[in-house]
Design an enzyme around this catalytic site. Structure first.
Site, PDB file in Angstrom:
ATOM      1  N   GLU A 188     -87.849 -15.061   0.836  1.00 17.18           N
ATOM      2  CA  GLU A 188     -89.086 -14.840   1.572  1.00 17.18           C
ATOM      3  C   GLU A 188     -89.350 -13.345   1.644  1.00 17.18           C
ATOM      4  OE1 GLU A 188     -91.254 -16.894   2.925  1.00 17.18           O
ATOM      5  OE2 GLU A 188     -90.214 -18.801   2.577  1.00 17.18           O
ATOM      6  N   SER A 224     -89.674  -6.489   1.253  1.00 13.56           N
ATOM      7  CA  SER A 224     -88.732  -5.879   0.308  1.00 13.56           C
ATOM      8  C   SER A 224     -87.348  -5.687   0.914  1.00 13.56           C
ATOM      9  CB  SER A 224     -89.279  -4.539  -0.209  1.00 13.56           C
ATOM     10  OG  SER A 224     -90.546  -4.717  -0.814  1.00 13.56           O
ATOM     11  N   ARG A 225     -86.991  -6.536   1.861  1.00 13.84           N
ATOM     12  CA  ARG A 225     -85.674  -6.519   2.501  1.00 13.84           C
ATOM     13  C   ARG A 225     -85.398  -5.243   3.293  1.00 13.84           C
ATOM     14  NH1 ARG A 225     -86.515 -10.960   1.837  1.00 13.84           N
ATOM     15  NH2 ARG A 225     -85.209 -12.586   0.931  1.00 13.84           N
ATOM     16  N   LEU A 226     -86.444  -4.481   3.607  1.00 11.22           N
ATOM     17  CA  LEU A 226     -86.268  -3.281   4.428  1.00 11.22           C
ATOM     18  C   LEU A 226     -86.443  -3.664   5.896  1.00 11.22           C
ATOM     19  CD1 LEU A 226     -88.178  -0.663   2.254  1.00 11.22           C
ATOM     20  CD2 LEU A 226     -85.721  -1.173   2.308  1.00 11.22           C
TER      21      LEU A 226
END
Length: 554
Positions: free
Chosen positions: A346, A528-530
């Site tokens: 996701e 973006s997984r940040l």
């Protein structure tokens, strides 16, 4: 479709919970601007069509704002809970040998529903259209599939599509309707009026042959149902061929998925895609029960919708249908699509979690987030994973329910003979995890655990329903038993013992625990997984213990 001979109305023919009902964080496209109406409408089409707008600019995410909050209203508590329970029904539905109907049986069932069983056409159409909309929302996430084209035929299959368009609009999607051969009956005219009042565009056929994949994210085929015979006439012949060409495109990622209502238009109701050159939809939403042609469906998503079949019908026709989950109007049938687990991901859309914007006290920050989870109607927002560690250093986790929290800590109740209780007697360090999936949030809490007072446990025990009180006495948690019948028999005996409504004493082996935190971590999913991770830990400052906030790398 309506049968040509009798004119009797017949109905045409959704896994983890991968669809995310996101009341706070929604991704969407820019709303397409309504262009000028097309040429003067014909007498057959009294309401002017709207020309399609040019392709929208690239997708963008909406921040947490009033618009997202407004869409929360469209996701009712029942629908949110129903969607959350869809995954639990998938295995049972897949294991069920679902009955498939012949054309004759399907027609007879419709006649009986609208005859002795008291249903009306508009009731069944409303239930069918809602089922289609729920199935679409279950599989095709609003954040990635906003623009929906519904192609409607002149019969009841088309009416189902019109109803689905209205529900999809209220779910937050942007529906467009192509309805070239309108039916003059009041029911259909009323549906058109409803859509026009919502400013849902009606698109002329000629506008659909110009870069359809660039214009829409989903196409719903609601042209012909199981009563259709012969060869589609203009303009539906071209529309069917357009969907055939679209479904034949091997570059799946570059084309919108096709959803067919009850049967793919152009298929034989019993024999399916006879010549092998018909529409190959990605989703089929069967209504009442799947038709025989559905056995030839090879797409990844097959759902049953309607949830209106009464026992007399099930009994007479020997229908074997899967149970519907919760309050949902649809249920996945057949085998769930195989997936590459490594590709499941996701891209979270959330507001930023900034150090200078959170509340300095972690208890107050937790209460803020907890209250927002409750307001969002999440299912069991007080569910938390409790992790304990034995004397030997072996960890174990389980889900428990939070039953109270304040500045002193987090409270839950259990059996003092359970494994978690045994672990806590050897090692009082434990951790809690709250995970609010729909809000892209989780909270970790670590600390020391001790039992609450006997008075506190007693008070809570007697606030529970009498059935829960009896269950706490019967269950010797974590011990081995020979079978469920042992529990049921013991429960019945206790139920009989206290059937006069007399006081039920709390067992000595049951009570509460309180975790007193020494660390909090608030996690907010980001693109973006940040992800944002803010940790509250205790520090000694001038002889006093204070909470210190620092950001952790995702």
């Amino acid at each position: 479709m309506l049968t040509a001979a009798s004119r009797i109305w017949t109905k045409s023919g959704l896994a983890t919970a991968t669809t995310r009902a996101m009341p706070f964080f929604l991704s969407t496209f820019p709303a397409p601007a309504a262009a000028a109406p097309s040429a003067t409408p014909t007498a057959q089409n009294p309401s002017p069509h709207r020309r399609l707008p040019p392709p929208p600019p690239p997708r963008h995410a909406l921040a947490f704002c009033a618009a997202a909050a407004a869409r929360l209203a469209a996701l009712s508590p029942s629908r949110t809970r129903a969607m959350a329970s869809l995954a639990t029904s998938a295995a049972a539905a897949a294991a069920t040998e679902v009955t498939h109907l012949s054309q004759r049986d399907a027609a007879e069932i419709d006649q009986q529903l609208m005859g002795p069983l008291g249903f009306s056409v508009d009731q069944l159409m409303e239930l069918a259209g809602l089922s289609v909309a729920e199935a679409v929302a279950e599989v095709y996430k609003l954040s990635e599939h906003t623009r929906v084209l519904i192609i409607c035929g002149p019969g009841n299959n088309g009416g189902d599509g019109l109803v689905a368009a209205r529900h999809l609009h209220h779910f937050g999607y942007k529906p467009f309707v192509c309805y070239p051969k309108r039916t003059a009956k009041p029911l259909y005219s009323g549906l058109v009026t409803q859509l026009e009042s919502l400013d849902i565009p009606f698109v002329p056929v000629e506008d659909l042959f110009h870069d359809l994949p660039g214009q829409f994210d989903i196409v719903i085929d609601a042209m012909f149902g199981f009563s259709f015979h012969g060869t589609p006439r203009p303009p539906f012949d071209d529309l069917v061929q357009m969907l055939v060409s679209l479904s034949a495109n091997d570059e799946l990622a570059k084309r919108p998925p096709i959803v067919s209502v009850d049967i793919p238009s152009g298929w034989h109701v019993e024999e399916g895609d006879v010549n092998g050159g018909g529409i190959k939809p990605d989703m089929l939403v069967s209504l009442t029960a799947p038709k025989l042609c559905a056995k030839k469906f090879t797409g990844p998503h097959h759902f049953l919708g309607g949830r209106f079949v009464p026992p007399p019908i099930s009994s007479k026709y020997g229908l074997e249908l899967p149970p519907y989950p919760g309050t949902s109007m649809c249920v996945r049938i057949g085998k769930a699509p195989s997936v590459d687990i490594s590709s499941l991901r996701e891209n979270y859309i959330s507001p930023e979690l900034l150090e200078n914007e959170v509340i300095p006290d972690p208890f107050d920050q937790f209460r803020k987030w907890f209250d927002e989870a409750v307001t969002a109607n999440l299912r069991e927002p007080n569910a938390m994973a409790l992790t304990t560690v034995s004397k030997a250093g072996k960890p174990s986790s389980r889900m428990v329910l939070l039953k109270g929290f304040d500045k002193h800590g987090f409270v839950w109740y259990t059996n003092y003979g359970s494994q978690k209780a045994h672990d806590l007697s050897e090692n009082s360090n434990a951790a809690l995890l709250f995970y609010w999936n729909e809000m892209n949030r989780q909270v970790r809490v670590e600390g020391l655990v001790q039992k609450v007072s006997e008075e506190e446990s007693e008070k809570y025990f007697h606030s529970r329903p009498r059935g829960s009180q009896l269950g706490a006495i019967v269950s010797k948690q974590s011990t081995v038993i020979s079978g469920r019948d042992v529990l049921q028999q013991a429960y019945k005996e206790l139920e009989q013992k206290y059937s006069d409504g007399s006081f039920i004493p709390k067992p000595d082996y049951w009570g509460g625990y309180r975790l007193t935190p020494n660390l909090f971590e608030f996690w907010q999913g980001q693109q973006s997984r940040l992800h944002d991770r803010l940790q509250y830990s205790q520090r000694e400052v001038d002889g006093s213990t204070v909470w210190h906030i620092e950001r952790l790398s995702p």
